[in-house]
Design a protein around this motif. Structure first.
Motif, PDB file in Angstrom:
ATOM      1  N   ARG A 160     101.925  14.641  51.050  1.00 16.81           N
ATOM      2  CA  ARG A 160     100.484  14.755  50.834  1.00 16.81           C
ATOM      3  C   ARG A 160      99.777  14.662  52.178  1.00 16.81           C
ATOM      4  NH1 ARG A 160      98.769  14.123  45.548  1.00 16.81           N
ATOM      5  NH2 ARG A 160      96.886  12.991  46.091  1.00 16.81           N
ATOM      6  N   LEU A 161      98.542  15.123  52.212  1.00 22.00           N
ATOM      7  CA  LEU A 161      97.752  15.082  53.435  1.00 22.00           C
ATOM      8  C   LEU A 161      96.851  13.855  53.374  1.00 22.00           C
ATOM      9  CD1 LEU A 161      97.846  18.438  52.504  1.00 22.00           C
ATOM     10  CD2 LEU A 161      97.722  18.277  54.975  1.00 22.00           C
ATOM     11  N   ILE A 162      96.880  13.060  54.439  1.00 26.03           N
ATOM     12  CA  ILE A 162      96.174  11.784  54.420  1.00 26.03           C
ATOM     13  C   ILE A 162      95.214  11.681  55.604  1.00 26.03           C
ATOM     14  CG2 ILE A 162      97.976  10.559  53.158  1.00 26.03           C
ATOM     15  CD1 ILE A 162      98.911   9.406  55.872  1.00 26.03           C
ATOM     16  N   ALA A 163      94.144  10.950  55.378  1.00 30.20           N
ATOM     17  CA  ALA A 163      93.200  10.621  56.443  1.00 30.20           C
ATOM     18  C   ALA A 163      92.627   9.245  56.144  1.00 30.20           C
ATOM     19  CB  ALA A 163      92.083  11.647  56.534  1.00 30.20           C
ATOM     20  N   ASN A 164      92.298   8.530  57.188  1.00 32.31           N
ATOM     21  CA  ASN A 164      91.715   7.208  57.063  1.00 32.31           C
ATOM     22  C   ASN A 164      90.335   7.255  57.691  1.00 32.31           C
ATOM     23  OD1 ASN A 164      91.354   4.313  58.441  1.00 32.31           O
ATOM     24  ND2 ASN A 164      92.519   4.142  56.551  1.00 32.31           N
ATOM     25  N   PHE A 165      89.310   6.960  56.891  1.00 34.83           N
ATOM     26  CA  PHE A 165      87.929   6.988  57.356  1.00 34.83           C
ATOM     27  C   PHE A 165      87.331   5.593  57.302  1.00 34.83           C
ATOM     28  CE2 PHE A 165      88.542  11.189  55.366  1.00 34.83           C
ATOM     29  CZ  PHE A 165      88.194  12.016  56.428  1.00 34.83           C
ATOM     30  N   THR A 166      86.466   5.296  58.261  1.00 33.92           N
ATOM     31  CA  THR A 166      85.657   4.087  58.115  1.00 33.92           C
ATOM     32  C   THR A 166      84.666   4.354  56.984  1.00 33.92           C
ATOM     33  OG1 THR A 166      83.923   4.802  59.642  1.00 33.92           O
ATOM     34  CG2 THR A 166      85.816   3.613  60.604  1.00 33.92           C
TER      35      THR A 166
ATOM     36  N   THR B 149      92.465  19.180  62.432  1.00 31.63           N
ATOM     37  CA  THR B 149      93.610  18.330  62.066  1.00 31.63           C
ATOM     38  C   THR B 149      94.123  18.672  60.673  1.00 31.63           C
ATOM     39  OG1 THR B 149      92.217  16.514  61.223  1.00 31.63           O
ATOM     40  CG2 THR B 149      92.860  16.440  63.570  1.00 31.63           C
ATOM     41  N   LEU B 150      93.229  19.085  59.792  1.00 29.69           N
ATOM     42  CA  LEU B 150      93.657  19.479  58.445  1.00 29.69           C
ATOM     43  C   LEU B 150      94.462  20.772  58.493  1.00 29.69           C
ATOM     44  CD1 LEU B 150      93.733  18.772  55.486  1.00 29.69           C
ATOM     45  CD2 LEU B 150      91.445  19.746  55.228  1.00 29.69           C
ATOM     46  N   VAL B 151      94.043  21.727  59.314  1.00 27.26           N
ATOM     47  CA  VAL B 151      94.823  22.961  59.487  1.00 27.26           C
ATOM     48  C   VAL B 151      96.212  22.626  60.011  1.00 27.26           C
ATOM     49  CG1 VAL B 151      95.027  25.075  60.883  1.00 27.26           C
ATOM     50  CG2 VAL B 151      92.855  24.516  59.791  1.00 27.26           C
ATOM     51  N   ASP B 152      96.275  21.774  61.036  1.00 25.00           N
ATOM     52  CA  ASP B 152      97.572  21.390  61.610  1.00 25.00           C
ATOM     53  C   ASP B 152      98.448  20.680  60.580  1.00 25.00           C
ATOM     54  OD1 ASP B 152      96.765  22.452  64.023  1.00 25.00           O
ATOM     55  OD2 ASP B 152      96.290  20.518  64.942  1.00 25.00           O
TER      56      ASP B 152
ATOM     57  N   MET C 191      85.701   7.575  66.029  1.00 25.56           N
ATOM     58  CA  MET C 191      85.819   8.358  64.812  1.00 25.56           C
ATOM     59  C   MET C 191      87.276   8.361  64.354  1.00 25.56           C
ATOM     60  SD  MET C 191      82.957   9.567  63.686  1.00 25.56           S
ATOM     61  CE  MET C 191      81.314  10.006  64.114  1.00 25.56           C
ATOM     62  N   SER C 192      87.476   8.816  63.130  1.00 24.30           N
ATOM     63  CA  SER C 192      88.788   8.726  62.496  1.00 24.30           C
ATOM     64  C   SER C 192      89.837   9.546  63.240  1.00 24.30           C
ATOM     65  CB  SER C 192      88.700   9.206  61.045  1.00 24.30           C
ATOM     66  OG  SER C 192      88.676  10.611  60.995  1.00 24.30           O
ATOM     67  N   GLY C 193      91.083   9.232  62.926  1.00 21.00           N
ATOM     68  CA  GLY C 193      92.205   9.935  63.540  1.00 21.00           C
ATOM     69  C   GLY C 193      92.484  11.284  62.922  1.00 21.00           C
ATOM     70  N   GLY C 194      91.703  11.715  61.956  1.00 24.30           N
ATOM     71  CA  GLY C 194      91.903  13.014  61.340  1.00 24.30           C
ATOM     72  C   GLY C 194      92.996  12.994  60.288  1.00 24.30           C
ATOM     73  N   PHE C 195      93.436  14.183  59.913  1.00 17.81           N
ATOM     74  CA  PHE C 195      94.417  14.344  58.844  1.00 17.81           C
ATOM     75  C   PHE C 195      95.825  14.446  59.402  1.00 17.81           C
ATOM     76  CE2 PHE C 195      90.591  15.522  56.670  1.00 17.81           C
ATOM     77  CZ  PHE C 195      90.805  15.110  55.369  1.00 17.81           C
ATOM     78  N   ALA C 196      96.791  13.975  58.616  1.00 22.47           N
ATOM     79  CA  ALA C 196      98.211  14.108  58.932  1.00 22.47           C
ATOM     80  C   ALA C 196      98.960  14.264  57.614  1.00 22.47           C
ATOM     81  CB  ALA C 196      98.708  12.883  59.693  1.00 22.47           C
ATOM     82  N   ARG C 197     100.167  14.806  57.696  1.00 25.08           N
ATOM     83  CA  ARG C 197     100.988  14.943  56.487  1.00 25.08           C
ATOM     84  C   ARG C 197     101.907  13.731  56.392  1.00 25.08           C
ATOM     85  NH1 ARG C 197     102.212  18.976  52.936  1.00 25.08           N
ATOM     86  NH2 ARG C 197     101.341  20.640  54.236  1.00 25.08           N
ATOM     87  N   HIS C 198     101.903  13.094  55.230  1.00 20.14           N
ATOM     88  CA  HIS C 198     102.783  11.961  54.970  1.00 20.14           C
ATOM     89  C   HIS C 198     104.208  12.477  54.846  1.00 20.14           C
ATOM     90  CE1 HIS C 198     104.593   8.546  52.820  1.00 20.14           C
ATOM     91  NE2 HIS C 198     103.655   7.835  53.433  1.00 20.14           N
ATOM     92  N   ARG C 199     105.122  11.859  55.552  1.00 21.70           N
ATOM     93  CA  ARG C 199     106.495  12.376  55.586  1.00 21.70           C
ATOM     94  C   ARG C 199     107.178  12.390  54.227  1.00 21.70           C
ATOM     95  NH1 ARG C 199     109.290  10.423  61.199  1.00 21.70           N
ATOM     96  NH2 ARG C 199     107.598  11.149  62.526  1.00 21.70           N
ATOM     97  N   ARG C 200     107.008  11.344  53.467  1.00 18.19           N
ATOM     98  CA  ARG C 200     107.733  11.266  52.185  1.00 18.19           C
ATOM     99  C   ARG C 200     107.021  11.996  51.065  1.00 18.19           C
ATOM    100  NH1 ARG C 200     109.963   5.097  52.292  1.00 18.19           N
ATOM    101  NH2 ARG C 200     111.467   5.448  53.944  1.00 18.19           N
ATOM    102  N   SER C 201     105.746  11.716  50.886  1.00 17.82           N
ATOM    103  CA  SER C 201     105.026  12.305  49.746  1.00 17.82           C
ATOM    104  C   SER C 201     104.601  13.745  50.016  1.00 17.82           C
ATOM    105  CB  SER C 201     103.795  11.470  49.398  1.00 17.82           C
ATOM    106  OG  SER C 201     102.791  11.629  50.392  1.00 17.82           O
TER     107      SER C 201
END
Length: 195
Positions: A13-19, A188-191, A1-11
């Protein structure tokens, strides 16, 4: 399953990559929630006061029969049926609309990120980028999705051993894995929001 959400350092924004499969599953869950919220409408009433009709406070007055909806819209005053009924009448319609709109935000976000109407490609990856308001909306909808899944499955506090004892091919185990995955996305989104 996906790696969940993380915050992009520059933008920021909150990002996630899903299959493609994960994104389609999430879209399906959100779509089922929207359908449930919109199909379980209040019963029409003939005795509505004209002012009340103008203000549209003619929402349901009794607890929903569907256990998921009863969990999503619990009774506000368990010991006071009249107050509970009035509270539900004035609030449930707007709450339903808000929950349905939040689930639609997930669907729209996935489709804007490139999820096709029908998933046909193997290896498709969907990169979702959310600003903070959209991420908070997704977070609220994840809560609703987890409540819905937990209610349908009968998940209770302290029953992890039962779920982990089920064989992998058991449909209940697979549904519980989806419940845990949505919980993981929520965590992961909360974090990411707090980073």
């Amino acid at each position: 399953m996906s790696g969940g959400f993380a915050r992009h350092r520059r933008s920021r924004r909150l990002i996630a990559n899903f299959t493609g499969f994960e994104a389609d599953l999430l879209r399906s869950l959100a779509g089922q929630l929207v359908e449930l919220l919109r199909n379980e409408a209040a019963q029409p009433r003939d005795d509505v006061d004209p002012f009340e009709a103008l203000m549209d406070f003619s929402g349901p007055t009794t607890e929903p029969e569907d256990p998921v909806l009863a969990r999503l819209f619990p009774t506000a005053y368990p010991g006071d049926e009249e107050s509970a009924s009035e509270f539900r009448r004035f609030t449930e319609g707007a709450l339903r609309d808000g929950k349905a709109a939040a689930a639609c935000t997930i669907i729209e976000g996935l489709e804007e990120a490139g999820l096709p109407p029908e998933l046909t490609e193997d290896g498709l990856m969907i990169d979702v980028e959310l600003d903070e308001p959209a991420a908070e909306t997704w977070l609220r909808s994840f809560t609703d999705l987890r409540l819905a899944l937990a209610t349908r499955l009968g998940v209770e506090d302290g029953d992890e051993a039962y779920w982990h004892s089920l064989p992998d091919e058991d449909p209940r185990a697979q549904a519980h894995d989806i419940y845990e995955w949505v919980g993981y996305l929520q965590e992961t989104l909360v974090d990411a929001l707090s980073s």
